[in-house]
Design an enzyme around this catalytic site. Structure first.
Site, mmCIF file in Angstrom:
data_model
loop_
_atom_site.group_PDB
_atom_site.id
_atom_site.type_symbol
_atom_site.label_atom_id
_atom_site.label_comp_id
_atom_site.label_asym_id
_atom_site.label_seq_id
_atom_site.Cartn_x
_atom_site.Cartn_y
_atom_site.Cartn_z
ATOM 1 N N TRP A 209 0.842 -1.184 0.000
ATOM 2 C CA TRP A 209 0.000 0.000 0.000
ATOM 3 C C TRP A 209 0.890 1.251 0.000
ATOM 4 O O TRP A 209 1.865 1.323 0.735
ATOM 5 C CB TRP A 209 -0.915 0.002 1.243
ATOM 6 C CG TRP A 209 -1.797 1.208 1.279
ATOM 7 C CD1 TRP A 209 -2.954 1.401 0.574
ATOM 8 C CD2 TRP A 209 -1.584 2.398 2.047
ATOM 9 N NE1 TRP A 209 -3.467 2.639 0.852
ATOM 10 C CE2 TRP A 209 -2.651 3.275 1.755
ATOM 11 C CE3 TRP A 209 -0.597 2.810 2.941
ATOM 12 C CZ2 TRP A 209 -2.767 4.542 2.327
ATOM 13 C CZ3 TRP A 209 -0.705 4.074 3.509
ATOM 14 C CH2 TRP A 209 -1.783 4.921 3.207
ATOM 15 N N ASP A 488 -14.405 0.868 -5.814
ATOM 16 C CA ASP A 488 -13.326 0.611 -4.863
ATOM 17 C C ASP A 488 -13.429 -0.826 -4.321
ATOM 18 O O ASP A 488 -14.486 -1.497 -4.452
ATOM 19 C CB ASP A 488 -13.430 1.633 -3.713
ATOM 20 C CG ASP A 488 -12.084 1.957 -3.092
ATOM 21 O OD1 ASP A 488 -11.132 1.190 -3.278
ATOM 22 O OD2 ASP A 488 -12.000 2.994 -2.389
ATOM 23 N N ASP A 558 -2.817 5.138 -3.448
ATOM 24 C CA ASP A 558 -3.343 6.149 -2.527
ATOM 25 C C ASP A 558 -2.276 7.178 -2.176
ATOM 26 O O ASP A 558 -2.563 8.192 -1.545
ATOM 27 C CB ASP A 558 -3.830 5.488 -1.225
ATOM 28 C CG ASP A 558 -5.236 4.934 -1.376
ATOM 29 O OD1 ASP A 558 -5.857 5.157 -2.428
ATOM 30 O OD2 ASP A 558 -5.714 4.269 -0.427
HETATM 31 C C1 DGJ Z 1 -9.500 3.860 -0.822
HETATM 32 C C2 DGJ Z 1 -9.251 4.650 -2.080
HETATM 33 O O1 DGJ Z 1 -8.050 4.276 -2.656
HETATM 34 C C3 DGJ Z 1 -9.310 6.141 -1.747
HETATM 35 O O2 DGJ Z 1 -9.008 6.911 -2.886
HETATM 36 C C4 DGJ Z 1 -10.668 6.455 -1.201
HETATM 37 O O3 DGJ Z 1 -11.626 6.294 -2.212
HETATM 38 C C5 DGJ Z 1 -10.994 5.597 -0.006
HETATM 39 N N1 DGJ Z 1 -10.799 4.199 -0.286
HETATM 40 C C6 DGJ Z 1 -12.411 5.817 0.443
HETATM 41 O O4 DGJ Z 1 -12.765 4.989 1.470
#
Ligand code: DGJ
Length: 746
Positions: A209, A488, A558
Site C-alpha cells: 500500500w 473501490d 493512494d
Molecule cells: C480507498 C481509495 O483508494 C481512496 O481513494 C478512497 O476512495 C478511499 N478508499 C475511500 O474509502
C-alpha cells in the site's frame, strides 16, 4: 485473410531431431516483416503465427505432444523452423516428458516442472497426459485441441495474435467430457518458452500500500521465481506482469520478452529455469488452495495471458503493451476516449460529505477547468467513518436531505459531469445488509470472520448476492444522472469459504467470484453505456488486463505525494498505459510524507498521466487558482498525446536519481511533450541535457514551454534530429522543480 496449407502434411514423417521444417516461402509471400496483417500458417502439424515484428511457432511431435518451436523476432518467409521432435530423455531421475517444451503440459507421466493442468478424478487418478487432437484457424486465432491419452478431458488452446503489436493472447478452455465431476487443481493459460540461454534477467513489479509497482530485477537461474496473489484479487504484492531481458538489453535496446495476465482474482506467474535449461513462464489461476469442481459437460476457461517480444529494449516492450491496451483491451478500444480532468473529494473532505460542502467544492472545481466532479466515500447509509454503512447503497438523508439530485444538477449547471464512489463487493458488520444477511459473506462455518478495514467480503459467487449488487448499482445509475463510478475494493480475502455449497465445490469461489464481478461490470456497461468506471483498490490493488477490459481507468496508488508518484508512475508504466493512470494534484505538505512542493511541481507530476485534482480547493489562494487554470488548459491541449501517445522513459526516477524525465509522442509523431523533474540541485551542477526520442528526424518541431525555463540559446524551431541528438537544456535549480515542454511539428 487466407490461411493456405501449401506444405505437405509431414507430422507422420518426422525424421529426427536435426530435421528442419521449411514452408514459409511457399506458404505466404505476403508475410514480410513490414506488413500490418497477421498470418497464421499451418503446414502439417507445424503452426506458425506472424504479426508485426514477431514470429511464434509450435508443432506436434511424433508422440503427439504439442511443443514450442520458436518465439522471437520475426523470421523471413520460408525460413526453416526446427522440427517438433521430442528430445531423447527419460531415465530413473527425469521422465521423458520433462525434456519436451510442452505448450500445455498435464501433470502426469513424471512431470517435475510447473504443470499447466492438474486434475483429480473421482477414482483417485491424478495422471493426465495431453496429446494433439485437432486444430482450426479463425481470423487471427489458432485453436489447438488436446485430449488426455485415455479420458475425455479436452483442452482447447487459443492463440490469438494482434496484428499491430505481435502480442499473443493465450487461454485454455478445459472441458470435462467424462460422466463424473473432476477437480481441476491447477490451470494455466499456457507456458511460454524462451530460447535456451544463460544471459537472462527477470524484471518484475512488487510493492505494498502506498508503494505500488517498484521495479526489481534478478538473474534467471536454475529454480523458480513465483509472482503471485493469494488474496482473492490482483493485489499490490506483485503486478501480474513480467519481463525477461537479455542481460545486455537496456531501456532503449535489446531483446525483451514480456507478458501480462488478465485476471483479477488470485493468480500466479511462475518463471522457471529447469534442469535442461529451458526457460518456462507459466501463468494462470493461482494453484494455492485451488480446486475447481468441473461437472460432466462443463468447461472452465482460464484467464488470458498476453505476451510479446521485442528487440527495442524495455521501453519498446512497454510501448507495445500500452498500444495493445489502448487498441484491444480497454472497453472503448480501439478508440479509447481521453480521460476528462476530474476532481475527487476524498482528500478534501474524507467521510464528511454533504450537499453544501460538495457544492462549494464543485463550484471551485468548475472555475479551474475541471470536467468531471466525483464525490468519494461517505454519501450513503450510516457511513460516517469506515466502521459502518458499506452494503447500504441508499443516500444518507442527513447529508443529502433532498437526495443527490440537487448536487448533480448543480454540477451539470457548472458544465461538469458527475461521478460517485462505490465499494459494491464489501459489507460492514454494522450495516442493514449484514444484519439481514449475515450468511452473504465469505466465511467458514464456526470460524471467526476476520475483518479488514472493519469490513467483510460479500460472496459474489452466490447468485443472490450477485443479483443484490447488480440491482443496487443499476438502481443508483438508473435513478441518478451519473457518468462515472469509482469502484473501490478495500480488503484482501480471509476464510474464503462458501458454506452453502458442498465442500468439494467451495473452492469454485476463486473463479466464480471474479467471473461474477466481470459479469456485473459487463451488464452495467451494456445497460448504462455512457457510464465510465475506475478500478480502485486501496490504491493500485486491482490493476490488471482483466479489469482493464471492463473499466476505463485505474487508480495507481493512494500515495498522491507528487515526488513519490514519479517513482510509482515509472513502475506502473512498465506494464500499463498512462492513458488509464489517474493522478491527482493534492495539498502540500503532502499527507503521505509531509513534504512541501510547489503547485506547479504537483501539477506536472500528475500531468504525466490522466490529470485529476484531489486538493481542498476551498483553501486555495487566487494565485493557486490562476496557476491551476493555466496548467489545466495546457493539459487539455497535450492530453491526447500524453494519454494515447507513445511513452519514452528518458531518465528513470528509480534508484534515487536526482532527476527524471518522460516524453510522450503522438502516434503520428506530430506532437510530443516532455516532463522533466529535479529533486535537488547540488554543487551548482546544471540540469543534464535532455535528448528526445521517437520524433520524426526529418520533420521540424516548434518548441513551446508549458512550465519552466529553457537555456537562452535554445532554438524555437529545429528538426527532430536536432532535438534527439543535440537535445534541449532546461534551466532548473533548487528542490522539487519541474518543467513541461511541448513540441509541435510545423
Ligand atoms: C480507498 C481509495 O483508494 C481512496 O481513494 C478512497 O476512495 C478511499 N478508499 C475511500 O474509502
Amino acid at each position: 485473410m487466407k490461411f493456405p496449407r501449401t506444405c505437405a502434411h509431414r507430422y507422420m514423417a518426422i525424421l529426427g531431431a536435426m530435421m528442419l521444417v521449411a514452408c514459409g516461402a511457399m506458404v505466404d509471400a505476403r508475410a514480410a516483416a513490414s506488413d500490418s496483417a497477421a498470418h497464421i500458417d499451418v503446414s502439417g502439424h507445424v503452426f506458425r503465427l506472424d504479426a508485426a515484428k514477431v514470429t511464434y511457432a509450435l508443432g506436434v511431435n511424433e508422440k503427439g505432444q504439442l511443443q514450442s518451436i520458436y518465439w522471437g523476432p520475426r523470421l523471413a518467409p520460408g525460413d526453416p523452423l526446427p522440427a517438433p521432435v521430442a528430445p531423447p530423455g527419460g531415465d530413473s531421475i527425469n521422465g521423458a516428458v520433462d525434456a519436451v517444451p510442452q505448450e500445455y503440459a498435464g501433470w502426469g507421466e513424471g512431470l517435475y516442472y510447473e504443470p499447466d493442468l492438474k486434475v483429480t478424478f473421482p477414482d483417485g487418478n491424478r495422471d493426465l497426459a495431453l496429446r494433439y487432437l485437432s486444430h482450426s484457424v479463425h481470423g487471427n486465432m489458432l485453436s489447438v485441441v488436446l485430449k488426455d491419452i485415455e479420458r475425455p478431458i479436452v483442452v482447447t488452446l487459443q492463440y490469438e495474435i494482434d496484428p499491430g503489436t505481435g502480442i499473443l493472447r493465450r487461454s485454455a478452455v478445459i472441458e470435462n467430457r467424462t460422466v463424473t465431476p473432476v477437480i481441476v487443481e491447477q490451470a494455466s493459460a499456457g507456458t511460454w518458452f524462451l530460447p535456451r540461454s544463460h544471459d537472462y534477467t527477470l524484471r518484475f513489479l512488487a510493492g505494498r500500500w502506498a508503494a505500488e509497482n517498484s521495479i526489481y530485477e534478478r538473474p534467471v537461474q536454475p529454480g523458480k521465481t513465483v509472482l503471485e496473489s493469494r488474496r482473492g484479487s490482483t493485489g499490490m504484492q506483485n503486478a501480474p506482469w513480467f519481463a525477461i531481458r537479455r542481460n545486455d538489453a537496456s531501456e532503449t535496446h535489446g531483446q525483451v520478452w514480456f507478458g501480462a495476465l488478465a485476471w483479477s482474482g488470485s493468480w500466479q506467474i511462475a518463471i522457471e529455469q529447469d534442469q535442461t535449461e529451458q526457460i518456462r513462464v507459466t501463468g494462470g489461476f493461482n494453484p494455492f488452495d485451488f480446486g475447481y469442481k468441473l461437472a460432466p459437460g462443463a468447461s472452465l476457461q482460464t484467464p488470458s495471458f498476453y505476451a510479446g517480444v521485442t528487440t527495442g529494449g524495455m521501453g519498446e516492450a512497454s510501448r507495445l503493451l500500452h498500444r495493445l491496451e489502448l487498441t484491444r483491451i480497454l472497453p472503448q478500444a480501439p478508440h479509447s476516449r481521453a480521460r476528462p480532468v476530474l476532481y475527487n473529494s476524498w482528500e478534501a473532505t474524507g467521510f464528511d460529505v454533504n450537499e453544501a460542502g460538495q457544492t462549494a467544492l464543485a463550484e471551485k472545481a468548475a472555475s479551474i477547468g475541471v470536467e468531471r466532479f466525483v464525490m468519494d466515500d461517505g454519501w450513503f447509509g450510516a457511513r460516517n467513518s469506515d466502521k459502518a454503512g458499506l452494503g447500504d447503497w441508499t443516500v444518507n438523508p442527513q447529508k443529502f436531505p433532498h437526495g443527490l439530485k440537487p448536487l448533480i444538477d448543480r454540477v451539470h449547471a457548472l458544465g461538469m459531469d458527475f461521478g460517485i464512489w462505490v465499494e459494491p463487493e464489501m459489507v460492514n458488520p454494522d450495516s442493514d445488509l449484514y444484519r439481514a444477511h449475515p450468511d452473504w459473506v465469505l466465511n467458514m462455518t464456526g470460524r471467526p470472520r476476520t475483518l479488514g478495514r472493519n469490513q467483510m467480503v460479500l460472496n459474489l459467487a452466490r447468485p443472490d448476492v450477485r443479483a443484490y449488487v447488480f440491482g443496487a448499482l443499476d438502481k443508483l445509475l438508473s435513478e441518478n444522472q451519473i457518468a462515472f463510478l469509482k469502484w473501490d475494493y478495500n480488503r484482501s480475502w480471509s476464510e474464503p469459504g462458501w458454506p452453502q455449497v458442498s465442500p468439494d465445490q467451495q473452492k469454485n469461489v476463486y473463479v466464480d467470484f471474479v467471473s461474477n464481478v466481470y459479469g456485473i461490470l459487463e451488464e452495467l456497461r451494456r445497460k448504462h453505456p455512457n457510464v465510465e468506471i475506475e478500478s480502485c483498490s486501496s490504491g493500485g490493488g486491482r490493476v490488471d488486463l482483466g479489469i482493464m477490459h471492463l473499466t476505463d481507468e485505474v487508480w495507481p496508488s493512494d500515495n498522491t505525494d507528487a515526488f513519490d508518484r514519479l517513482r510509482i508512475q515509472d513502475g506502473f508504466t512498465q506494464a500499463y498505459t498512462p492513458g488509464v493512470m489517474m493522478a491527482w494534484v493534492t495539498d502540500s505538505p503532502s499527507s503521505m510524507d509531509g513534504r512541501s512542493m510547489s503547485l506547479e511541481y504537483r501539477f506536472l507530476s500528475a500531468m504525466q498521466g490522466s490529470l485529476g485534482i484531489g486538493a481542498n480547493l476551498t483553501k486555495w489562494t487566487t494565485q493557486d487558482v490562476t496557476t491551476a487554470q493555466r496548467l489545466i488548459a495546457d493539459y487539455k491541449v497535450v492530453r491526447e498525446t500524453v494519454q494515447h501517445g507513445d511513452l519514452y522513459r528518458l531518465v528513470s526516477p528509480d534508484s534515487g536519481s536526482e532527476h527524471s524525465a518522460t516524453e510522450n509522442v503522438s502516434p503520428d509523431k506530430a506532437h510530443a511533450v516532455l516532463f522533466a523533474f529535479l529533486h535537488s540541485s547540488t554543487e551548482g551542477y546544471l540540469y543534464p541535457t535532455v535528448r528526445l526520442q521517437g520524433l520524426d528526424a526529418d520533420a521540424r518541431y516548434r518548441v513551446r514551454v508549458l512550465q519552466g525555463t529553457l537555456a537562452e540559446r535554445t532554438p524555437t524551431v529545429a528538426s527532430g534530429a536536432y532535438w534527439m541528438n543535440v537535445g534541449i537544456d532546461v534551466v532548473m535549480r533548487g528542490d522539487f522543480q519541474g518543467a513541461a515542454i511541448a513540441f509541435d511539428r510545423e
